[in-house]
Design a protein around this motif. Sequence first.
Motif, PDB file in Angstrom:
ATOM      1  N   ALA A  86       0.843  -1.187   0.000  1.00 31.13           N
ATOM      2  CA  ALA A  86       0.000   0.000   0.000  1.00 31.13           C
ATOM      3  C   ALA A  86       0.887   1.249   0.000  1.00 31.13           C
ATOM      4  O   ALA A  86       2.087   1.169   0.288  1.00 31.13           O
ATOM      5  CB  ALA A  86      -0.906  -0.023   1.233  1.00 31.13           C
ATOM      6  N   PRO A  87       0.307   2.409  -0.292  1.00 34.04           N
ATOM      7  CA  PRO A  87       1.090   3.654  -0.316  1.00 34.04           C
ATOM      8  C   PRO A  87       1.822   3.964   0.995  1.00 34.04           C
ATOM      9  O   PRO A  87       2.886   4.575   0.980  1.00 34.04           O
ATOM     10  CB  PRO A  87       0.045   4.727  -0.620  1.00 34.04           C
ATOM     11  N   ASP A  88       1.280   3.484   2.119  1.00 34.23           N
ATOM     12  CA  ASP A  88       1.928   3.754   3.405  1.00 34.23           C
ATOM     13  C   ASP A  88       3.047   2.766   3.736  1.00 34.23           C
ATOM     14  O   ASP A  88       3.635   2.810   4.797  1.00 34.23           O
ATOM     15  CB  ASP A  88       0.903   3.781   4.537  1.00 34.23           C
ATOM     16  N   GLY A  89       3.309   1.842   2.811  1.00 33.37           N
ATOM     17  CA  GLY A  89       4.372   0.861   3.021  1.00 33.37           C
ATOM     18  C   GLY A  89       3.899  -0.440   3.639  1.00 33.37           C
ATOM     19  O   GLY A  89       4.647  -1.409   3.682  1.00 33.37           O
ATOM     20  N   SER A  90       2.659  -0.477   4.116  1.00 32.92           N
ATOM     21  CA  SER A  90       2.132  -1.722   4.680  1.00 32.92           C
ATOM     22  C   SER A  90       1.885  -2.714   3.542  1.00 32.92           C
ATOM     23  O   SER A  90       1.848  -2.341   2.367  1.00 32.92           O
ATOM     24  CB  SER A  90       0.843  -1.450   5.454  1.00 32.92           C
ATOM     25  N   LYS A 122      -9.455   0.907  -2.623  1.00 28.16           N
ATOM     26  CA  LYS A 122      -9.338   1.466  -1.266  1.00 28.16           C
ATOM     27  C   LYS A 122      -7.918   1.304  -0.745  1.00 28.16           C
ATOM     28  O   LYS A 122      -7.351   2.217  -0.155  1.00 28.16           O
ATOM     29  CB  LYS A 122     -10.327   0.793  -0.313  1.00 28.16           C
ATOM     30  N   LEU A 123      -7.347   0.135  -0.961  1.00 30.02           N
ATOM     31  CA  LEU A 123      -5.974  -0.128  -0.513  1.00 30.02           C
ATOM     32  C   LEU A 123      -5.014   0.860  -1.169  1.00 30.02           C
ATOM     33  O   LEU A 123      -4.169   1.464  -0.510  1.00 30.02           O
ATOM     34  CB  LEU A 123      -5.583  -1.563  -0.861  1.00 30.02           C
ATOM     35  N   LEU A 124      -5.141   1.048  -2.478  1.00 25.37           N
ATOM     36  CA  LEU A 124      -4.231   1.929  -3.211  1.00 25.37           C
ATOM     37  C   LEU A 124      -4.434   3.405  -2.848  1.00 25.37           C
ATOM     38  O   LEU A 124      -3.529   4.205  -3.035  1.00 25.37           O
ATOM     39  CB  LEU A 124      -4.379   1.715  -4.714  1.00 25.37           C
ATOM     40  N   GLN A 125      -5.611   3.721  -2.324  1.00 24.67           N
ATOM     41  CA  GLN A 125      -5.873   5.094  -1.872  1.00 24.67           C
ATOM     42  C   GLN A 125      -5.428   5.297  -0.428  1.00 24.67           C
ATOM     43  O   GLN A 125      -5.608   6.363   0.132  1.00 24.67           O
ATOM     44  CB  GLN A 125      -7.351   5.433  -2.025  1.00 24.67           C
ATOM     45  N   GLY A 126      -4.854   4.268   0.166  1.00 24.74           N
ATOM     46  CA  GLY A 126      -4.322   4.394   1.511  1.00 24.74           C
ATOM     47  C   GLY A 126      -5.298   4.093   2.629  1.00 24.74           C
ATOM     48  O   GLY A 126      -4.985   4.302   3.800  1.00 24.74           O
ATOM     49  N   GLU A 127      -6.483   3.574   2.287  1.00 27.67           N
ATOM     50  CA  GLU A 127      -7.459   3.244   3.323  1.00 27.67           C
ATOM     51  C   GLU A 127      -7.052   1.958   4.040  1.00 27.67           C
ATOM     52  O   GLU A 127      -6.452   1.068   3.453  1.00 27.67           O
ATOM     53  CB  GLU A 127      -8.856   3.062   2.718  1.00 27.67           C
ATOM     54  N   ASP A 128      -7.397   1.885   5.304  1.00 28.01           N
ATOM     55  CA  ASP A 128      -7.153   0.672   6.085  1.00 28.01           C
ATOM     56  C   ASP A 128      -8.237  -0.346   5.722  1.00 28.01           C
ATOM     57  O   ASP A 128      -9.415  -0.126   5.984  1.00 28.01           O
ATOM     58  CB  ASP A 128      -7.198   0.981   7.577  1.00 28.01           C
ATOM     59  N   ILE A 129      -7.831  -1.447   5.113  1.00 21.34           N
ATOM     60  CA  ILE A 129      -8.807  -2.464   4.689  1.00 21.34           C
ATOM     61  C   ILE A 129      -8.788  -3.694   5.594  1.00 21.34           C
ATOM     62  O   ILE A 129      -9.468  -4.670   5.329  1.00 21.34           O
ATOM     63  CB  ILE A 129      -8.570  -2.892   3.222  1.00 21.34           C
TER      64      ILE A 129
END
Length: 139
Positions: A86-90, A122-129
């Motif tokens: 994901a964008p946040d590195g997770s 959602k994942l690629l937009q940085g949302e917690d899924i």
Amino acid sequence: MSAPVDVVRRFCALMAGRDAEALRPLIADNAVYQNVGMPASDGVNAIVENMAAQFAMFPDAYAFEIVNMASDGPVVLTERLDYIQAPDGSKPAVPVMGTFVVGDDGKITRWTDYFDVSLTVKLLQGEDISALVPCSAHP
């Protein structure tokens, strides 16, 4: 010749290496790959090219975890958790159901994945899924 489930296990294990060319020996020349809802890739060259593009989009993480697998002759069904960065590195898991058909020569002739595209967006937009992904623990 390997059993279809062994071919699919080997193929899924190779995904973590993010080397599209490493997949080529397991894919039939006339194979078809499709993420349902997106255009299909026809032929081994198109599939390898598609996978190389996906690996480039996610250069630091790409792996398949098989949760469950079932087979009937040449058809292998997989319930997977696919990990991408994901964008946040997770590296959250995206639940995917996949169908693989393995030919008599031990090569994949069809690979179709079914997943929630909106979950991936959602994942690629940085949302917690994390609350939207099923638990991978076996009963």
